[in-house]
Motif scaffolding. Sequence first.
Motif, PDB file in Angstrom:
ATOM      1  N   SER A  10      -3.131-125.814 -56.051  1.00  8.05           N
ATOM      2  CA  SER A  10      -4.420-126.449 -55.492  1.00  8.05           C
ATOM      3  C   SER A  10      -4.763-127.597 -56.581  1.00  8.05           C
ATOM      4  O   SER A  10      -4.365-127.286 -57.839  1.00  8.05           O
ATOM      5  N   ASP A  39      -5.754-127.585 -36.928  1.00  4.71           N
ATOM      6  CA  ASP A  39      -4.785-127.229 -37.796  1.00  4.71           C
ATOM      7  C   ASP A  39      -3.248-127.647 -37.080  1.00  4.71           C
ATOM      8  O   ASP A  39      -2.426-128.403 -37.706  1.00  4.71           O
ATOM      9  N   GLU A  42      -3.052-131.258 -35.944  1.00  3.23           N
ATOM     10  CA  GLU A  42      -2.689-132.021 -37.116  1.00  3.23           C
ATOM     11  C   GLU A  42      -1.268-131.912 -37.662  1.00  3.23           C
ATOM     12  O   GLU A  42      -0.629-132.926 -37.920  1.00  3.23           O
ATOM     13  N   VAL A  46       1.689-134.501 -38.166  1.00  2.00           N
ATOM     14  CA  VAL A  46       2.399-134.853 -39.234  1.00  2.00           C
ATOM     15  C   VAL A  46       3.935-134.769 -39.204  1.00  2.00           C
ATOM     16  O   VAL A  46       4.788-135.512 -39.605  1.00  2.00           O
ATOM     17  N   ASP A  56       5.262-139.652 -47.047  1.00  2.00           N
ATOM     18  CA  ASP A  56       4.038-138.913 -47.389  1.00  2.00           C
ATOM     19  C   ASP A  56       3.524-137.849 -46.543  1.00  2.00           C
ATOM     20  O   ASP A  56       3.179-136.878 -46.985  1.00  2.00           O
ATOM     21  N   SER A  57       3.896-137.874 -45.367  1.00  2.00           N
ATOM     22  CA  SER A  57       3.850-136.737 -44.210  1.00  2.00           C
ATOM     23  C   SER A  57       4.588-135.826 -44.636  1.00  2.00           C
ATOM     24  O   SER A  57       4.033-134.442 -44.413  1.00  2.00           O
ATOM     25  N   GLU A  60       2.667-134.146 -47.354  1.00  2.00           N
ATOM     26  CA  GLU A  60       1.604-133.012 -46.841  1.00  2.00           C
ATOM     27  C   GLU A  60       2.161-131.879 -46.213  1.00  2.00           C
ATOM     28  O   GLU A  60       1.483-130.854 -46.413  1.00  2.00           O
ATOM     29  N   LEU A  61       3.052-131.871 -45.458  1.00  2.00           N
ATOM     30  CA  LEU A  61       3.589-130.642 -44.743  1.00  2.00           C
ATOM     31  C   LEU A  61       3.984-129.688 -45.739  1.00  2.00           C
ATOM     32  O   LEU A  61       3.518-128.507 -45.799  1.00  2.00           O
ATOM     33  N   ASP A  63       3.034-129.503 -49.159  1.00  2.00           N
ATOM     34  CA  ASP A  63       2.105-128.910 -49.891  1.00  2.00           C
ATOM     35  C   ASP A  63       1.245-127.857 -48.979  1.00  2.00           C
ATOM     36  O   ASP A  63       0.580-126.923 -49.416  1.00  2.00           O
ATOM     37  N   ARG A  64       1.057-128.092 -47.419  1.00  2.00           N
ATOM     38  CA  ARG A  64       0.235-127.316 -46.854  1.00  2.00           C
ATOM     39  C   ARG A  64       0.957-125.869 -46.501  1.00  2.00           C
ATOM     40  O   ARG A  64       0.423-125.064 -46.053  1.00  2.00           O
TER      41      ARG A  64
END
Length: 144
Positions: A10, A39, A42, A46, A56-57, A60-61, A63-64
């Motif tokens: 994080s 979530d 969302e 993504v 970038d998506s 994001e996936l 990282d999440r």
Amino acid sequence: MTKWVCPPRSSSGQERTDMVMRDTASNDTVDRTRRTRDDATELADVVVRIAGGDVDSFAELYDRTCAGVYGITLQVLRDAGFAEAVTEEIYLEVWRTAGKFDPSRGSVLSWLIDMTYARAIERARLERSRTDRGSHSQLMTGPP
């Protein structure tokens, strides 16, 4: 090619251990249910963007969800090196197959978890087979 390091950290530098970052300070069940649904929606959006080639998506996936994917692979394989390799394979598969994701069949997280267990178990069987073959050939030839 970017080398993805797992598990992600994080902004505070602490390891993330959940599949999706959520504010857990609230004990309100309705609020948590709404956030979970949001979530899921969302993440489905993504994945649609990933299918369109949005890097970038994809980040994001990753990282999440990476901490959870890595945690499952580590639990199944019990080897950090194999777990990292399988986690990388899973995200390559996500990149290649994002267009096949069907939200009517389940959430992105269930899709990822299914993919993760299948790939980790496949790798565990492969490694067990290699070990068994190595033991068998050593028995046949004897010690060096």
